[in-house]
Write an enzyme that holds these catalytic residues in place. Sequence first.
Site, PDB file in Angstrom:
ATOM      1  N   HIS A  78      24.440 -47.123  13.788  1.00  0.00           N
ATOM      2  CA  HIS A  78      24.536 -47.349  15.232  1.00  0.00           C
ATOM      3  C   HIS A  78      24.503 -48.845  15.550  1.00  0.00           C
ATOM      4  O   HIS A  78      25.345 -49.356  16.300  1.00  0.00           O
ATOM      5  CB  HIS A  78      23.406 -46.626  15.960  1.00  0.00           C
ATOM      6  CG  HIS A  78      23.325 -46.936  17.420  1.00  0.00           C
ATOM      7  ND1 HIS A  78      24.285 -46.524  18.325  1.00  0.00           N
ATOM      8  CD2 HIS A  78      22.413 -47.647  18.145  1.00  0.00           C
ATOM      9  CE1 HIS A  78      23.951 -46.959  19.537  1.00  0.00           C
ATOM     10  NE2 HIS A  78      22.828 -47.640  19.452  1.00  0.00           N
ATOM     11  N   ARG A 138      30.070 -58.161  19.216  1.00  0.00           N
ATOM     12  CA  ARG A 138      30.018 -59.491  18.597  1.00  0.00           C
ATOM     13  C   ARG A 138      31.003 -59.651  17.437  1.00  0.00           C
ATOM     14  O   ARG A 138      31.137 -60.732  16.893  1.00  0.00           O
ATOM     15  CB  ARG A 138      28.595 -59.779  18.078  1.00  0.00           C
ATOM     16  CG  ARG A 138      27.579 -60.061  19.153  1.00  0.00           C
ATOM     17  CD  ARG A 138      26.237 -60.459  18.550  1.00  0.00           C
ATOM     18  NE  ARG A 138      25.682 -59.384  17.727  1.00  0.00           N
ATOM     19  CZ  ARG A 138      24.976 -58.363  18.221  1.00  0.00           C
ATOM     20  NH1 ARG A 138      24.729 -58.301  19.505  1.00  0.00           N
ATOM     21  NH2 ARG A 138      24.527 -57.410  17.430  1.00  0.00           N
ATOM     22  N   GLU A 152      18.857 -38.887  19.792  1.00  0.00           N
ATOM     23  CA  GLU A 152      17.672 -39.470  19.154  1.00  0.00           C
ATOM     24  C   GLU A 152      16.676 -38.368  18.790  1.00  0.00           C
ATOM     25  O   GLU A 152      16.737 -37.256  19.304  1.00  0.00           O
ATOM     26  CB  GLU A 152      16.970 -40.470  20.104  1.00  0.00           C
ATOM     27  CG  GLU A 152      17.911 -41.551  20.622  1.00  0.00           C
ATOM     28  CD  GLU A 152      17.203 -42.773  21.172  1.00  0.00           C
ATOM     29  OE1 GLU A 152      15.991 -42.950  20.925  1.00  0.00           O
ATOM     30  OE2 GLU A 152      17.887 -43.568  21.850  1.00  0.00           O
ATOM     31  N   ASP A 204      18.218 -40.190  25.171  1.00  0.00           N
ATOM     32  CA  ASP A 204      17.928 -41.414  25.922  1.00  0.00           C
ATOM     33  C   ASP A 204      19.177 -41.765  26.745  1.00  0.00           C
ATOM     34  O   ASP A 204      19.968 -42.620  26.368  1.00  0.00           O
ATOM     35  CB  ASP A 204      17.575 -42.526  24.925  1.00  0.00           C
ATOM     36  CG  ASP A 204      17.319 -43.862  25.592  1.00  0.00           C
ATOM     37  OD1 ASP A 204      16.890 -43.858  26.760  1.00  0.00           O
ATOM     38  OD2 ASP A 204      17.547 -44.894  24.951  1.00  0.00           O
ATOM     39  N   LYS A 219      18.435 -47.585  31.513  1.00  0.00           N
ATOM     40  CA  LYS A 219      17.811 -46.599  30.623  1.00  0.00           C
ATOM     41  C   LYS A 219      16.762 -45.739  31.317  1.00  0.00           C
ATOM     42  O   LYS A 219      16.555 -44.591  30.935  1.00  0.00           O
ATOM     43  CB  LYS A 219      17.097 -47.339  29.476  1.00  0.00           C
ATOM     44  CG  LYS A 219      18.001 -48.144  28.589  1.00  0.00           C
ATOM     45  CD  LYS A 219      18.699 -47.240  27.605  1.00  0.00           C
ATOM     46  CE  LYS A 219      19.389 -48.049  26.521  1.00  0.00           C
ATOM     47  NZ  LYS A 219      20.008 -47.160  25.526  1.00  0.00           N
ATOM     48  N   SER A 222      15.211 -39.481  30.747  1.00  0.00           N
ATOM     49  CA  SER A 222      15.360 -39.171  29.327  1.00  0.00           C
ATOM     50  C   SER A 222      14.955 -37.717  29.150  1.00  0.00           C
ATOM     51  O   SER A 222      14.018 -37.259  29.800  1.00  0.00           O
ATOM     52  CB  SER A 222      14.458 -40.045  28.461  1.00  0.00           C
ATOM     53  OG  SER A 222      14.518 -41.391  28.854  1.00  0.00           O
TER      54      SER A 222
HETATM   55 MN    MN Z   1      17.927 -45.432  22.903  1.00  0.00          MN
END
Ligand code: MN
Length: 426
Positions: free
Chosen positions: A140, A149, A209, A241, A261, A265
């Site tokens: 990930h 990047r 997750e 998440d 975020k 969740s």
């Molecule tokens: Mn996460």
Amino acid sequence: MIRANDPSLKSWVTVSADSEFPIQNLPFGIVQLPGKPPRVASAIGDFVIDLYRLWELGLLTGLDLNRECLENRCLNDFINRGKSTTRAVRDRLSELLDAEVTRWNSREWRDQFLHPKTEVDLLLPVKVTDYTDFYSSIEHATNVGTMFRGPENALMPNWRHLPVGYHGRASSIVVSGTPIRRPYGQQKPAEPGGSPAYGPSRLMDFELEMAFIVGRSTQMGDRVRVDEAEDYIFGLALFNDWSARDIQAWEYVPLGPFLGKNFGSTLSPWIVSLDALEPFRVVGPEQDPAVLPYLQSNGAKNYDLHLEVAIAPEGGEAFTVCRSNFKYMYWNMCQQLAHQTVNGCNITVGDLYASGTISGPTPDAYGSMLEISWRGSRPIRLPDGSERKFIADGDTVILRGYGERDGIRIGFGDAVGKILPAHEQG
Ligand code: MN
């Protein structure tokens, strides 16, 4: 061996071959029966086991339990009794439900403590005291780094030396089945130096997750060593998440994830004890370069747990978009806990530590839409003909996970959430 883990055990409760809840699982959760206060429960096949009622009936005597810890809206007090107790409870349940012991199998007994899952509500199993989210899948982190990047600098210089993480928000962690409202927020200006856009997120995503729940507290100043960390881990659950990628991309510099975020969740309803997951231990990936001594880990500290994600559009069928595995984690849970506490940070029963998105080595194992659609450049097609780059309003995202060995499957119950349209009023 833990009695309850014996693969030869069978129960007098009918359990279908593909059930995630055979007698070897016996996870813990909180149920609400009609007209009754919430209580601690376990699960077998398509039934929940009312542990409070079992205690009332005198079938849990000799264990360190009382009314207060079992008639409770969270597992924290129960977990706080320690592994000696929770282990003994699983063993006792496996005795009561053993096919060789038919004493409790009669209608008059079983109807008092077994209830069809369809007749109860499953509540959030723990009161989450603190929440940390790690970033521990190398696949990930490499995918995301490559996207933003380039392949040369995909991993930041710290990544192979410490389990990168951030402190998340506990207040918006909800149990499976709770809908999630598409959040509003600021998004990156169209041109550098311009004003940010503001509105409903256009890049809603899931993150596949796993989370572990802490079962033993420490004092401020204490450290948890890698080789004792398992004593502090009660069990595992599935964790989505949810992430608003456009909000995240604009806000995260330089302090990291925030409003992209913390709007919600999703946690699966059952916490599967580390004990029940014992058969699925595997050795994790080799760490290169060698990590500092306080993070060095020996033995099989990863878990071979199959994970998948499906998307069901409004009124449509669920379509699997990802098949991954918890065994891929570069940093294991013991290393995460050792790192979390190396500075003396105290941990509490009920703390939740999430793994970070769990991606595998191949594109069909990527654990987020960001990676599956490669930032939206490779949309996927659902069976109803519609395309997805990210999650649409009305979509239900379903996380599933289980270990399987000797024909025995041990799972968590799905972690499900539906995305509702943003409020009309900005
Ligand atoms: Mn996460």
